[in-house]
Design a protein around this motif. Structure first.
Motif, PDB file in Angstrom:
ATOM      1  N   SER A   1       0.981  -1.311   0.034  1.00  0.00           N
ATOM      2  CA  SER A   1      -0.019   0.036   0.050  1.00  0.00           C
ATOM      3  C   SER A   1       0.701   1.232  -0.126  1.00  0.00           C
ATOM      4  O   SER A   1       2.101   1.331   0.079  1.00  0.00           O
ATOM      5  N   SER A   2       0.045   2.484   0.060  1.00  0.00           N
ATOM      6  CA  SER A   2       0.855   3.567  -0.348  1.00  0.00           C
ATOM      7  C   SER A   2       1.942   3.986   0.696  1.00  0.00           C
ATOM      8  O   SER A   2       3.207   4.907   0.301  1.00  0.00           O
ATOM      9  N   ASN A   3       1.674   3.751   2.139  1.00  0.00           N
ATOM     10  CA  ASN A   3       2.900   4.338   2.653  1.00  0.00           C
ATOM     11  C   ASN A   3       3.553   3.166   3.472  1.00  0.00           C
ATOM     12  O   ASN A   3       4.359   3.076   4.353  1.00  0.00           O
ATOM     13  N   GLU A   4       3.726   1.903   2.587  1.00  0.00           N
ATOM     14  CA  GLU A   4       4.479   0.919   3.378  1.00  0.00           C
ATOM     15  C   GLU A   4       5.893   0.865   2.632  1.00  0.00           C
ATOM     16  O   GLU A   4       6.061   1.445   1.692  1.00  0.00           O
ATOM     17  N   PRO A   5       6.992   0.377   3.643  1.00  0.00           N
ATOM     18  CA  PRO A   5       8.339   0.327   3.021  1.00  0.00           C
ATOM     19  C   PRO A   5       8.338  -0.485   1.724  1.00  0.00           C
ATOM     20  O   PRO A   5       7.503  -1.435   1.624  1.00  0.00           O
ATOM     21  N   GLY A   6       8.841   0.144   0.660  1.00  0.00           N
ATOM     22  CA  GLY A   6       9.169  -0.685  -0.561  1.00  0.00           C
ATOM     23  C   GLY A   6       7.690  -0.481  -1.282  1.00  0.00           C
ATOM     24  O   GLY A   6       7.558  -1.542  -2.196  1.00  0.00           O
ATOM     25  N   SER A   7       6.996   0.397  -1.117  1.00  0.00           N
ATOM     26  CA  SER A   7       5.670   0.508  -1.875  1.00  0.00           C
ATOM     27  C   SER A   7       5.820   0.375  -3.352  1.00  0.00           C
ATOM     28  O   SER A   7       6.826   1.262  -3.837  1.00  0.00           O
ATOM     29  N   ASP A   8       5.239  -0.129  -4.092  1.00  0.00           N
ATOM     30  CA  ASP A   8       5.508  -0.505  -5.516  1.00  0.00           C
ATOM     31  C   ASP A   8       4.564   0.287  -6.417  1.00  0.00           C
ATOM     32  O   ASP A   8       4.459   0.555  -7.542  1.00  0.00           O
ATOM     33  N   GLY A   9       3.659   0.959  -5.844  1.00  0.00           N
ATOM     34  CA  GLY A   9       2.347   1.641  -6.406  1.00  0.00           C
ATOM     35  C   GLY A   9       2.872   2.864  -7.399  1.00  0.00           C
ATOM     36  O   GLY A   9       2.507   2.982  -8.703  1.00  0.00           O
ATOM     37  N   PHE A  10       3.804   3.709  -6.745  1.00  0.00           N
ATOM     38  CA  PHE A  10       3.915   4.621  -7.703  1.00  0.00           C
ATOM     39  C   PHE A  10       4.956   4.499  -8.951  1.00  0.00           C
ATOM     40  O   PHE A  10       4.746   4.927  -9.949  1.00  0.00           O
ATOM     41  N   LEU A  11       5.850   3.534  -8.815  1.00  0.00           N
ATOM     42  CA  LEU A  11       6.803   2.922  -9.659  1.00  0.00           C
ATOM     43  C   LEU A  11       5.837   2.305 -10.955  1.00  0.00           C
ATOM     44  O   LEU A  11       5.987   2.516 -12.055  1.00  0.00           O
TER      45      LEU A  11
END
Ligand SMILES: NC(=O)C[C@H](N)C(=O)O
Length: 325
Positions: free
Chosen positions: A113-123
């Motif tokens: 999810s958006s604020n988790e370490p290593g979040s993959d959403g933006f990439l």
């Protein structure tokens, strides 16, 4: 500068994790915060369609999403749909079968999810906008971009419950990759034929029945009692069924309920090769439809679309033909 519309539907990509480690739907559409960071790739607009976990999406949502894409497509070079990953491949395949569009339509999501370490959403979103804005992505059907890979909607499957490299196309591999230096398509997209649909004829009353060692037909009879419109049966190997399932299959076909055969094996195709009770030749003679290489959940989408095809398929042969495209 290319213009890309990002339609947000929800899913983990739009969720956040709290201090207890629980991942939840957020009140705000956090994806819109990415607008300025995406501006170097394309001019992006956002459209908030819904903010739902993907298992809360229904056929009605997907029909409306298709309509929205058709209405907006003329104003954009490409469309990106952000979506929960649990049912992303079904929405992608539905759109792939029914959208008569050459311009790129990309589905993406996130495993963190958006604020988790290593979040993959933006990439994943950035890559999707890159793919949507690239003319090379046109005419390839609906694409799924996850973890730097570009997949065809027909072939992609969620293979892992939590890792960021969750999506793969087990039959053939991805169509291409998003590298730091650009997009590389290395595989020709498989030719597809869009099926015109009568949206009012689409139905979700198509259960998936899974065969296993020595399973019988009790679930098939339960389904027939609930007036289903079709059955998808996940068989074994090339689609074979234990003999104790056959009375239910025969009854369904006699009642004019289409039966689509798939396999629990993730690779290869179901084919009418073996001649024994419940074997492919037996199922073929009795009028079952073979879903070739589609997994059961995608064969169900194809049956939904085939039953709602315009013109309406009038014979079992016409329905079968819609599975051979
Ligand atoms: N990674 C995800 O997006 C999973 C989420 N439960 C969903 O499908 O909405």
């Amino acid at each position: 500068m290319k213009r890309v519309l990002i339609i947000t539907t929800g899913g983990t990509i739009a969720m956040g994790r709290d201090s207890s480690g629980t991942v939840r739907v957020l009140d705000e559409n956090v994806l819109i915060r990415q607008q300025s960071a995406l501006a170097s790739v394309a001019h992006v607009d956002f459209f908030t369609f819904s903010n739902l976990p993907s298992v809360h999406l229904t056929l009605d949502h997907v029909i409306r999403l298709r309509r929205l894409i058709l209405d907006k497509a003329k104003d954009y070079d490409g469309i990106v749909v952000t979506h929960g990953t649990d049912t992303l491949e079904e929405t992608a395949f539905f759109l792939d079968l029914t959208l008569p569009l050459a311009r790129p339509v990309i589905l993406t999501g996130a495993m963190r999810s958006s604020n988790e370490p290593g979040s993959d959403g933006f990439l994943n979103l950035l890559h999707s906008v890159q793919v949507a804005a690239d003319p090379e992505s046109a005419d390839k059907g609906v694409l799924v971009v996850m973890n730097g890979e570009i997949h065809g909607a027909r072939f992609v499957q969620k293979m892992h419950t939590s890792h960021v490299e969750a999506f793969a196309s087990p039959q053939f591999g991805p169509y291409g990759w998003v590298e730091r230096t650009g997009i590389r398509f290395l595989v020709e997209a498989v030719k597809r034929e869009c099926i015109p649909v009568r949206p009012e004829a689409l139905t979700n009353r198509i259960p998936i029945i899974k065969a296993g060692f020595d399973t019988d037909d009790s679930l098939i009879f339960c389904a027939l009692d609930r007036s289903v419109r079709g059955l998808v049966v996940e068989g074994l190997g090339m689609g074979h069924l234990p003999p104790a399932m056959m009375p239910g299959i025969v009854r369904a076909l006699e009642e004019g309920i289409p039966v689509v055969i798939t396999s629990r094996s993730p690779k290869g195709a179901v084919e009418p090769v073996y001649d024994f009770e419940g074997g492919g030749r037996d199922l073929d003679r009795r009028g079952a439809i073979f879903a070739r290489g589609l997994p059961a959940h995608k064969a169900r989408i194809q049956l939904m679309v085939a039953l709602a095809a315009d013109p309406r398929p009038k014979t079992p042969e016409e329905l079968r033909e819609l599975f051979s495209r």
